[in-house]
Design a protein around this motif. Structure first.
Motif, PDB file in Angstrom:
ATOM      1  N   SER A   2       0.836  -1.191   0.000  1.00 56.28           N
ATOM      2  CA  SER A   2       0.000   0.000   0.000  1.00 56.28           C
ATOM      3  C   SER A   2       0.873   1.244   0.000  1.00 56.28           C
ATOM      4  N   ARG A  10       5.427  -2.445   5.746  1.00 55.88           N
ATOM      5  CA  ARG A  10       4.541  -3.398   5.071  1.00 55.88           C
ATOM      6  C   ARG A  10       5.338  -4.430   4.275  1.00 55.88           C
ATOM      7  N   ASP A  19       1.799 -11.135   5.041  1.00 55.46           N
ATOM      8  CA  ASP A  19       0.633 -10.263   5.124  1.00 55.46           C
ATOM      9  C   ASP A  19       1.112  -8.853   5.436  1.00 55.46           C
ATOM     10  N   GLU A  20       0.967  -7.941   4.469  1.00 54.99           N
ATOM     11  CA  GLU A  20       1.456  -6.581   4.667  1.00 54.99           C
ATOM     12  C   GLU A  20       0.723  -5.852   5.788  1.00 54.99           C
ATOM     13  N   ASP A  21      -0.471  -6.299   6.143  1.00 57.66           N
ATOM     14  CA  ASP A  21      -1.215  -5.649   7.222  1.00 57.66           C
ATOM     15  C   ASP A  21      -0.641  -5.956   8.602  1.00 57.66           C
ATOM     16  N   ASP A  22       0.326  -6.830   8.678  1.00 62.79           N
ATOM     17  CA  ASP A  22       1.024  -7.091   9.945  1.00 62.79           C
ATOM     18  C   ASP A  22       2.155  -6.085  10.183  1.00 62.79           C
TER      19      ASP A  22
END
Length: 188
Positions: A2, A10, A19-22
């Motif tokens: 993102s 990310r 998982d980039e949301d981690d």
């Protein structure tokens, strides 16, 4: 990754957790490592006051949950090309291979990143982790996670050997008890 300017964190999250949301988990783990070693290998080469300013910037960066951070005032929240790769290497006990083409002005001097650098863990690393580097590409202020080609047996294919990061020798020299093993010899 993102484009919210948390892309460096990310990219690491994607490399480590898929998982980039981690990215906030990455920041928390990096903060724990940074706090543990901030007075030894991460202590800068500047004056005491300059080092305190750098420490404050790093803590703000790792504590921030701001997204997006796109304003000029947000620049200190971005993944630092000088300190963050080393903290990532020590946090995850894996080499960080960092591709970029940047020049930055730091403490009155120009620091130039070569096209390919490696940051080795300074504290400890299992030898098996050398085959699984965290690989980051910085291009036009955006970080990407990159993958290497592998042989049919899963080993890394040969690639141009990276240059060791600019502070590696100084940090090892100044912290001989913490940095007892020089993992750079694995890449020479």
């Amino acid at each position: 990754m993102s484009g919210d300017r948390n892309c460096g964190f990310r990219a690491v999250a994607f490399e480590v957790y898929k998982d980039e949301d981690d990215c906030y988990k990455v920041k928390q783990k990096m903060k724990n490592t940074y706090l543990k070693y901030k007075d030894t290998p991460y202590n800068g080469v500047g004056t005491e006051m300059e080092n305190k300013v750098e420490e404050d910037i790093m803590m703000n960066r790792l504590d921030s949950f701001k997204s997006p951070c796109l304003g000029n005032d947000d620049l200190p929240l971005w993944f630092s090309t000088f300190t963050c790769p080393q903290v990532v290497a020590d946090t995850y006990q894996r080499p960080v291979i960092f591709y970029c083409y940047l020049e930055n002005f730091v403490n009155g001097e120009i620091r130039q990143f070569y096209e390919l650098q490696v940051f080795f863990p300074l504290i400890e690393m299992e030898m098996s982790k050398t085959e699984y580097p965290i690989s980051l590409l910085l291009s036009h202020t955006h970080f990407y996670s990159i993958d290497y080609q592998r042989t049919p047996t899963g080993r890394l294919r040969k690639f141009t050997k990276p240059t060791i990061n600019h502070d590696h020798a100084r940090i090892r020299r100044d912290n001989p008890t913490l940095c007892s093993t020089d993992f750079f010899i694995l890449y020479t």
